[in-house]
Design a protein around this motif. Sequence first.
Motif, PDB file in Angstrom:
ATOM      1  N   LEU A 171      -9.431   9.630  -8.781  1.00  0.00           N
ATOM      2  CA  LEU A 171      -9.259   9.733 -10.229  1.00  0.00           C
ATOM      3  C   LEU A 171      -8.692  11.095 -10.623  1.00  0.00           C
ATOM      4  CD1 LEU A 171     -12.569   8.013 -11.427  1.00  0.00           C
ATOM      5  CD2 LEU A 171     -10.259   7.059 -11.452  1.00  0.00           C
ATOM      6  N   GLU A 172      -9.152  12.134  -9.954  1.00  0.00           N
ATOM      7  CA  GLU A 172      -8.641  13.478 -10.231  1.00  0.00           C
ATOM      8  C   GLU A 172      -7.155  13.566  -9.902  1.00  0.00           C
ATOM      9  OE1 GLU A 172      -9.402  18.083  -8.714  1.00  0.00           O
ATOM     10  OE2 GLU A 172     -10.958  16.566  -8.427  1.00  0.00           O
ATOM     11  N   ALA A 173      -6.771  12.976  -8.775  1.00  0.00           N
ATOM     12  CA  ALA A 173      -5.356  12.974  -8.407  1.00  0.00           C
ATOM     13  C   ALA A 173      -4.536  12.156  -9.395  1.00  0.00           C
ATOM     14  CB  ALA A 173      -5.194  12.432  -6.985  1.00  0.00           C
ATOM     15  N   ASN A 174      -5.126  11.063  -9.893  1.00  0.00           N
ATOM     16  CA  ASN A 174      -4.417  10.220 -10.853  1.00  0.00           C
ATOM     17  C   ASN A 174      -4.131  10.969 -12.148  1.00  0.00           C
ATOM     18  OD1 ASN A 174      -3.536   7.405 -11.747  1.00  0.00           O
ATOM     19  ND2 ASN A 174      -5.078   7.878 -13.300  1.00  0.00           N
ATOM     20  N   ASP A 175      -5.048  11.859 -12.542  1.00  0.00           N
ATOM     21  CA  ASP A 175      -4.848  12.650 -13.764  1.00  0.00           C
ATOM     22  C   ASP A 175      -3.592  13.510 -13.686  1.00  0.00           C
ATOM     23  OD1 ASP A 175      -7.124  11.585 -14.889  1.00  0.00           O
ATOM     24  OD2 ASP A 175      -8.415  13.273 -14.346  1.00  0.00           O
ATOM     25  N   ALA A 231      -5.367   3.845  -8.422  1.00  0.00           N
ATOM     26  CA  ALA A 231      -4.722   4.054  -7.122  1.00  0.00           C
ATOM     27  C   ALA A 231      -3.483   3.163  -7.041  1.00  0.00           C
ATOM     28  CB  ALA A 231      -5.684   3.729  -5.992  1.00  0.00           C
ATOM     29  N   ASP A 232      -2.331   3.755  -6.797  1.00  0.00           N
ATOM     30  CA  ASP A 232      -1.076   3.003  -6.729  1.00  0.00           C
ATOM     31  C   ASP A 232      -0.941   2.239  -5.417  1.00  0.00           C
ATOM     32  OD1 ASP A 232       0.327   4.001  -9.271  1.00  0.00           O
ATOM     33  OD2 ASP A 232      -0.280   5.864  -8.283  1.00  0.00           O
ATOM     34  N   GLY A 233      -1.757   2.584  -4.446  1.00  0.00           N
ATOM     35  CA  GLY A 233      -1.740   1.882  -3.175  1.00  0.00           C
ATOM     36  C   GLY A 233      -3.034   2.100  -2.429  1.00  0.00           C
ATOM     37  N   VAL A 234      -3.482   1.091  -1.701  1.00  0.00           N
ATOM     38  CA  VAL A 234      -4.658   1.188  -0.836  1.00  0.00           C
ATOM     39  C   VAL A 234      -4.219   0.743   0.550  1.00  0.00           C
ATOM     40  CG1 VAL A 234      -6.971   0.313  -0.362  1.00  0.00           C
ATOM     41  CG2 VAL A 234      -6.287   0.779  -2.729  1.00  0.00           C
ATOM     42  N   LEU A 235      -4.154   1.697   1.480  1.00  0.00           N
ATOM     43  CA  LEU A 235      -3.614   1.439   2.804  1.00  0.00           C
ATOM     44  C   LEU A 235      -4.704   1.495   3.861  1.00  0.00           C
ATOM     45  CD1 LEU A 235      -0.355   3.610   2.627  1.00  0.00           C
ATOM     46  CD2 LEU A 235      -0.677   1.227   1.931  1.00  0.00           C
ATOM     47  N   GLY A 236      -4.757   0.483   4.725  1.00  0.00           N
ATOM     48  CA  GLY A 236      -5.710   0.451   5.820  1.00  0.00           C
ATOM     49  C   GLY A 236      -5.154   1.094   7.070  1.00  0.00           C
ATOM     50  N   PHE A 237      -5.952   1.111   8.127  1.00  0.00           N
ATOM     51  CA  PHE A 237      -5.539   1.751   9.377  1.00  0.00           C
ATOM     52  C   PHE A 237      -4.271   1.123   9.955  1.00  0.00           C
ATOM     53  CE2 PHE A 237     -10.324   2.640  10.117  1.00  0.00           C
ATOM     54  CZ  PHE A 237     -10.255   3.766   9.304  1.00  0.00           C
ATOM     55  N   ASP A 238      -4.096  -0.176   9.757  1.00  0.00           N
ATOM     56  CA  ASP A 238      -2.914  -0.844  10.303  1.00  0.00           C
ATOM     57  C   ASP A 238      -1.621  -0.360   9.652  1.00  0.00           C
ATOM     58  OD1 ASP A 238      -4.462  -2.355  12.018  1.00  0.00           O
ATOM     59  OD2 ASP A 238      -4.649  -4.040  10.634  1.00  0.00           O
ATOM     60  N   GLN A 268       3.700  11.425  -8.847  1.00  0.00           N
ATOM     61  CA  GLN A 268       4.124  10.120  -9.351  1.00  0.00           C
ATOM     62  C   GLN A 268       3.267   8.975  -8.827  1.00  0.00           C
ATOM     63  OE1 GLN A 268       8.489   9.583  -8.970  1.00  0.00           O
ATOM     64  NE2 GLN A 268       8.549  11.750  -8.377  1.00  0.00           N
ATOM     65  N   ALA A 269       2.598   9.191  -7.700  1.00  0.00           N
ATOM     66  CA  ALA A 269       1.805   8.111  -7.108  1.00  0.00           C
ATOM     67  C   ALA A 269       0.593   8.681  -6.390  1.00  0.00           C
ATOM     68  CB  ALA A 269       2.656   7.295  -6.133  1.00  0.00           C
ATOM     69  N   VAL A 270      -0.499   7.910  -6.424  1.00  0.00           N
ATOM     70  CA  VAL A 270      -1.736   8.262  -5.732  1.00  0.00           C
ATOM     71  C   VAL A 270      -2.082   7.120  -4.792  1.00  0.00           C
ATOM     72  CG1 VAL A 270      -4.197   8.746  -5.989  1.00  0.00           C
ATOM     73  CG2 VAL A 270      -2.559   9.652  -7.662  1.00  0.00           C
ATOM     74  N   VAL A 271      -2.305   7.448  -3.531  1.00  0.00           N
ATOM     75  CA  VAL A 271      -2.538   6.424  -2.506  1.00  0.00           C
ATOM     76  C   VAL A 271      -3.847   6.712  -1.780  1.00  0.00           C
ATOM     77  CG1 VAL A 271      -1.662   5.400  -0.377  1.00  0.00           C
ATOM     78  CG2 VAL A 271      -0.071   6.013  -2.218  1.00  0.00           C
ATOM     79  N   ASP A 276       5.035  14.625  -4.835  1.00  0.00           N
ATOM     80  CA  ASP A 276       5.442  13.341  -5.405  1.00  0.00           C
ATOM     81  C   ASP A 276       4.347  12.302  -5.179  1.00  0.00           C
ATOM     82  OD1 ASP A 276       8.025  14.262  -6.138  1.00  0.00           O
ATOM     83  OD2 ASP A 276       8.684  14.028  -4.060  1.00  0.00           O
ATOM     84  N   VAL A 277       3.722  12.365  -3.993  1.00  0.00           N
ATOM     85  CA  VAL A 277       2.663  11.418  -3.650  1.00  0.00           C
ATOM     86  C   VAL A 277       1.428  12.184  -3.178  1.00  0.00           C
ATOM     87  CG1 VAL A 277       1.999   9.417  -2.273  1.00  0.00           C
ATOM     88  CG2 VAL A 277       4.393   9.753  -2.887  1.00  0.00           C
ATOM     89  N   ALA A 278       0.292  11.859  -3.761  1.00  0.00           N
ATOM     90  CA  ALA A 278      -0.979  12.413  -3.299  1.00  0.00           C
ATOM     91  C   ALA A 278      -1.686  11.344  -2.472  1.00  0.00           C
ATOM     92  CB  ALA A 278      -1.852  12.828  -4.473  1.00  0.00           C
ATOM     93  N   VAL A 279      -1.940  11.650  -1.204  1.00  0.00           N
ATOM     94  CA  VAL A 279      -2.617  10.725  -0.302  1.00  0.00           C
ATOM     95  C   VAL A 279      -4.049  11.203  -0.124  1.00  0.00           C
ATOM     96  CG1 VAL A 279      -2.667   9.734   2.011  1.00  0.00           C
ATOM     97  CG2 VAL A 279      -0.471  10.143   0.880  1.00  0.00           C
ATOM     98  N   VAL A 280      -5.020  10.399  -0.538  1.00  0.00           N
ATOM     99  CA  VAL A 280      -6.429  10.774  -0.454  1.00  0.00           C
ATOM    100  C   VAL A 280      -7.061  10.032   0.715  1.00  0.00           C
ATOM    101  CG1 VAL A 280      -8.648  10.842  -1.650  1.00  0.00           C
ATOM    102  CG2 VAL A 280      -6.517  11.153  -2.943  1.00  0.00           C
TER     103      VAL A 280
END
Length: 490
Positions: A65-69, A100-107, A77-80, A43-47
């Motif tokens: 981008l590959e995961a987004n395809d 990218a549906d989300g950009v998450l930092g270390f925090d 459904q989502a790439v993070v 459901d979610v690909a976390v890169v």
Amino acid sequence: MPERRTVALVTLGCARNEVDSEELAGRLEADGWQLVEDAADADVAVVNTCGFVEAAKKDSVDALLEANDLKSHGRTQAVVAVGCMAERYGKELAEALPEADGVLGFDDYTNISDRLQTILSGGIHAAHTPRDRRKLLPISPAERQESAASVALPGHGPADLPEGVAPASGPRAPLRRRLDGSPVASVKLASGCDRRCSFCAIPSFRGSFISRRPSDVLNETRWLAEQGVKEIMLVSENNTSYGKDLGDIRLLESLLPELAEVDGIERVRVSYLQPAEMRPGLIDVLTSTPKIAPYFDLSFQHSAPGVLRAMRRFGDTDRFLELLDTIRSKAPEAGVRSNFIVGFPGESESDLAELERFLNGARLDAIGVFGYSDEEGTEAATYDNKLDEDVVAERLAHISRLAEELVSQRAEERVGETVQVLVESVDEEEGVHGRGAHQAPETDGQVLLTSGAGLSVGRMVEAKVVGTEGVDLVAEPPTGSLACSEEAGR
């Protein structure tokens, strides 16, 4: 009963990122997510991105981008994006890469499950504004441990775990879930770096140096041994600084023998060593302790004094060669690898010749060569005397050719040696492959065993080197090697 949410972790970059991905996997599994290998089934690909150099950043963007395809023809459904590139650029990356549906930092790591659920449900988690993570901890190393609990330190793992997350191995098991069945695993020894190399941006987004407590490193190693791991590799930005914030700069020398005594562990390898910080006692432990690989991953970067000073580093050709002579006087079979930057601003033809002199005398087992390029936010990016790109490319090609010749020659020197090979793959067509003590995973070549009858992944085999294929070795297990490997596998 509702179908479990699925997630796939795609990891780029170094072994430190691999540890971080396994911590994220542990957190997600503990909160009910189902881990899958293929992003197309998730459901979610976390890169988990790399933000070190331009080529690595490009690879990270390509992976996103590959995961987004997959969203157009798969389950995804989502790439993070997570990892160093996400931490380093935050909002800038989110704006430049709307795929990218989300950009998450270390925090965000401690709340990774909630963050992914929000994104999966169509919500938005605003990307962070990057900050200099060196400012999150006190300047004095001695004061950092008290503040560590308030700072996100990926790969360090908490002590208070949900019940059932991992088998009990000592009082504290790690919040970690293995993502492959390899008999080798990396263990974070520390995070961050206090050095100020003029070409490197890592401290700004990984923060100041902070050690993990020895008990945590030991307990994680015990847990990994329970999972079938036979070799651990200690990783950080600078392992030679381990313990300085715990009041004992020689703490690594006392920790290594304890790690070697963990039941089930056959080999302990230390990576990322700074030549300027090597101590006689550490060399002694690395070259004389049973089950500790006599392996030296030394970050030389160059050997011409003027270039090294411009890099904010120390040493020169002769001092580096003396260090290698000291190591080999204690362990002639010791493995040594290093990386080098060519085309640094102001590098002259004589500087390049000095680097060649060092490489010809060093007898390194593995050599990585990189052409200099400006890294945003680094001191070197502001330097004058930049070399033309075609000059950098020419020098990169020249030193790379030399490096290839030299590591092949070094491999040929090992013909006739007896090596302890950890079997890592067994295939009817490809044969049996593993690594000797002088070879780290992914970077340093491998050993092809001429006979593999009865051998399995994870066995330690004694073999005699009978040939080479470039940097790789061909080795023949002597009579009785199977019995030896069976004993090692118990």
